[in-house]
Design an enzyme around this catalytic site. Structure first.
Site, PDB file in Angstrom:
ATOM      1  N   ARG A  83      51.436  39.007  44.339  1.00 32.42           N
ATOM      2  CA  ARG A  83      51.210  40.375  43.847  1.00 32.42           C
ATOM      3  C   ARG A  83      52.394  41.242  44.235  1.00 32.42           C
ATOM      4  O   ARG A  83      52.559  41.575  45.387  1.00 32.42           O
ATOM      5  CB  ARG A  83      49.948  40.941  44.491  1.00 32.42           C
ATOM      6  N   ARG A  92      52.564  43.001  36.305  1.00 36.18           N
ATOM      7  CA  ARG A  92      52.196  42.479  37.640  1.00 36.18           C
ATOM      8  C   ARG A  92      51.636  41.060  37.492  1.00 36.18           C
ATOM      9  O   ARG A  92      51.053  40.703  36.466  1.00 36.18           O
ATOM     10  CB  ARG A  92      51.202  43.385  38.340  1.00 36.18           C
ATOM     11  N   ASP A  95      46.382  41.847  39.518  1.00 31.56           N
ATOM     12  CA  ASP A  95      45.762  43.077  40.002  1.00 31.56           C
ATOM     13  C   ASP A  95      44.275  42.795  40.144  1.00 31.56           C
ATOM     14  O   ASP A  95      43.688  42.196  39.227  1.00 31.56           O
ATOM     15  CB  ASP A  95      45.902  44.140  38.903  1.00 31.56           C
ATOM     16  N   ASP A  97      41.049  45.169  40.986  1.00 29.60           N
ATOM     17  CA  ASP A  97      40.556  46.508  41.319  1.00 29.60           C
ATOM     18  C   ASP A  97      39.061  46.432  41.628  1.00 29.60           C
ATOM     19  O   ASP A  97      38.310  45.742  40.920  1.00 29.60           O
ATOM     20  CB  ASP A  97      40.731  47.463  40.126  1.00 29.60           C
TER      21      ASP A  97
END
Ligand SMILES: CC1(C)Nc2nc(N)[nH]c(=O)c2N=C1O
Length: 160
Positions: A83, A92, A95, A97
């Site tokens: 990451r 990226r 990720d 979240d």
């Protein structure tokens, strides 16, 4: 145990393989139980368009970990997959979240839950509605109604 929902996204390297490995890592994570994953979806980048399309998914798990400890677990998995967050809205490798933590509404230095983009992102709402069609958000809005109204913006299911 609280139900928690995680949004996964990747657009560098081999995003499909990365998401499969990230889900396997979440399933193996201490403190996270009964992990369920949506299908994978291909999505157009939100933000700068000069980056590859994303692969997105939403995961549900059950945990007794406090939110900050769950964040530590999630960030360890992100870092294990290289990451690297260059620019704020740039490409990226992975990720993850925290979208929802039970009914809780949390605003700290490290955590904003429900995730700020949750109601505005088709690449979150559609996979979320797939695995939690009867869920109501802490705001009182229903995931199903939000998912029915959000423009798809080219979102397509790519794998069960
Ligand atoms: C850069 C930004 C906002 N755009 C995204 N766009 C898409 N389609 N999917 C993402 O996961 C995603 N993640 C981000 O962080």
């Amino acid at each position: 145990m609280s139900p928690v929902y995680l949004g996964l996204g990747a657009n560098l390297g081999d995003p499909i393989e990365t998401l499969h490995r990230a889900v396997a890592a979440l399933r193996a994570a201490p403190g996270l139980h009964n992990v369920t994953c949506s299908a994978l979806y291909a999505s157009k980048p939100m933000g700068p368009q000069d980056q590859p399309d994303y692969v997105n998914a939403v995961v549900r798990g059950y945990t007794s970990l406090p939110p900050e400890a769950l964040l530590d677990v999630v960030q360890q998995i992100e870092h294990a997959h290289g990451r690297v967050r260059k620019e704020r809205w740039g490409a990226r490798t992975l990720d993850i979240d925290i979208l929802l933590y039970g009914e809780q509404q949390i605003a700290t230095e490290r955590l904003n839950i429900p995730h700020v983009g949750l109601e505005l992102r088709e690449f979150v709402l559609i996979p979320l509605a797939e695995i939690a069609p009867t869920l109501d958000l802490p705001s009182g809005k229903s995931v199903k109604s939000l998912a029915e109204r959000i423009p798809l913006n080219g979102l397509v299911k790519i794998a069960p």
